[in-house]
Enzyme design. Structure first.
Site, short mmCIF file in Angstrom:
data_model
loop_
_atom_site.label_atom_id
_atom_site.label_comp_id
_atom_site.label_asym_id
_atom_site.label_seq_id
_atom_site.Cartn_x
_atom_site.Cartn_y
_atom_site.Cartn_z
N GLU A 42 -11.58 9.53 1.88
CA GLU A 42 -12.90 9.29 1.14
C GLU A 42 -14.18 9.77 2.16
O GLU A 42 -14.67 10.20 1.20
CB GLU A 42 -13.34 8.03 1.30
CG GLU A 42 -14.11 7.75 0.32
CD GLU A 42 -14.68 5.73 -0.29
OE1 GLU A 42 -13.88 6.00 -1.67
OE2 GLU A 42 -15.30 5.36 0.54
N LYS A 48 -2.38 22.10 -9.39
CA LYS A 48 -1.70 23.12 -9.91
C LYS A 48 -1.03 22.27 -11.05
O LYS A 48 -0.25 21.11 -10.60
CB LYS A 48 -0.90 23.82 -9.17
CG LYS A 48 -1.67 24.53 -7.71
CD LYS A 48 -0.54 25.48 -6.91
CE LYS A 48 -1.48 26.51 -6.41
NZ LYS A 48 -0.22 28.04 -5.40
N ASP A 52 -1.59 11.98 -3.33
CA ASP A 52 -2.05 13.45 -2.81
C ASP A 52 -2.28 13.89 -4.24
O ASP A 52 -1.96 13.73 -5.42
CB ASP A 52 -0.47 14.13 -2.05
CG ASP A 52 -0.56 13.61 -0.82
OD1 ASP A 52 -1.27 14.20 -0.45
OD2 ASP A 52 1.51 13.72 -1.05
N THR A 63 -12.06 5.04 3.98
CA THR A 63 -11.05 5.51 4.88
C THR A 63 -10.76 7.76 5.30
O THR A 63 -12.26 7.75 4.05
CB THR A 63 -9.76 6.13 3.91
OG1 THR A 63 -10.14 6.71 2.89
CG2 THR A 63 -9.26 4.80 3.05
N GLU A 89 4.92 5.73 3.89
CA GLU A 89 3.98 6.28 4.55
C GLU A 89 4.69 6.71 4.84
O GLU A 89 5.58 6.99 5.90
CB GLU A 89 2.57 6.38 5.10
CG GLU A 89 2.15 7.38 5.87
CD GLU A 89 1.86 8.15 4.37
OE1 GLU A 89 2.30 9.54 3.97
OE2 GLU A 89 0.50 8.09 4.29
N GLU A 116 0.62 -1.05 -0.22
CA GLU A 116 -0.08 -0.48 0.20
C GLU A 116 1.13 0.95 0.14
O GLU A 116 1.64 1.60 0.69
CB GLU A 116 -1.16 -0.34 1.02
CG GLU A 116 -1.86 1.65 0.64
CD GLU A 116 -3.16 0.89 2.33
OE1 GLU A 116 -3.79 2.22 2.15
OE2 GLU A 116 -3.54 0.09 2.68
#
Length: 237
Positions: free
Chosen positions: A219, A147, A143, A216, A94, A69
């Site tokens: 979400e 932009k 993420d 999550t 992470e 993950e």
């Protein structure tokens, strides 16, 4: 020096995004101090593994199939999958240390033992994962970098997809969930160019979560703010 069986030496990389948010609670600091080293997948950083030797995943997970993950957020999905799939060993990557601390607390509460945690850039992990070693990967609410000038920072770019394709087995499954329409567009453009086939017959298929899905906090935030989650499944070919 790399050996013929080793991945190439990793270049220096920028890591975008936050490494630390709010001050960690005392309990979270305890989790990091007591649990993180024990849950390491092995020598990943360049000081511990300067030759970038591949990780011994059979030793790590006792011969289980290995899942990954990428960017596990608070860790709820990762722990859910580990508890539901004891036949798999799952590595979570992470770089946001607050999320890592949250995950460690959830691991203690759930008592799962088939997890490993890499608290840093997933590209460093890609460097030391053996070729064709991952049978399922999750990229959930990455993420968005909204932009246009930041789109090159998104995961669905060659800088990430090339090494991801290297470590995934033929037939392996890649799941992507996002609530950002432009991220869906870029995913559909880029991922098939790097050895993956989309498993969908029509766009409506993207609106249905997977049977083993657990929502999550990212979400739930998207739903509260009126955005529509989309769920894309790819197969490594």
């Amino acid at each position: 020096m790399s050996t013929p069986d080793s991945p190439p030496a990793a270049p220096w990389r920028n890591l975008y995004g936050r490494r630390l948010g709010k001050t960690l609670r005392a309990s979270q600091q305890t989790y990091l101090a007591e649990d993180l080293t024990r849950l390491s997948p092995g020598p990943v950083d360049r000081e511990a593994n300067p030759e970038r030797r591949p990780l011994d995943l059979d030793r790590l997970f006792g011969g289980r199939e290995v899942w990954l993950e990428i960017g596990f957020g608070g860790g709820e999905h990762l722990v859910h999958q580990a508890a539901a799939n004891p036949q798999a060993g799952i590595i979570g990557a992470e770089a946001f240390i607050n999320g890592v601390a949250m995950l460690l607390g959830k691991i203690r509460a759930a008592g799962v033992e088939n997890l490993a945690v890499h608290p840093d850039d997933v590209r460093d992990l890609f460097d030391v994962l053996p070729e064709a070693s991952i049978s399922k990967a999750f990229l959930l609410y990455p993420d968005p970098w909204p932009k246009a000038r930041h789109h090159r920072r998104r995961f669905v770019t060659p800088d990430y997809l090339v090494p991801l394709a290297r470590v995934m087995r033929p037939g392996a499954e890649l799941r992507v969930a996002t609530d950002i329409p432009d991220y869906v567009r870029q995913t559909l453009e880029q991922v098939p160019q790097h050895g993956f086939r989309l498993l969908a017959e029509r766009p409506e298929d993207w609106l249905t979560p997977w049977d083993d899905w657990i929502s999550t906090r990212y979400e739930r935030k998207a739903l509260r703010e009126g955005r529509v989650p989309q769920y894309l499944t790819f197969r490594r070919v």
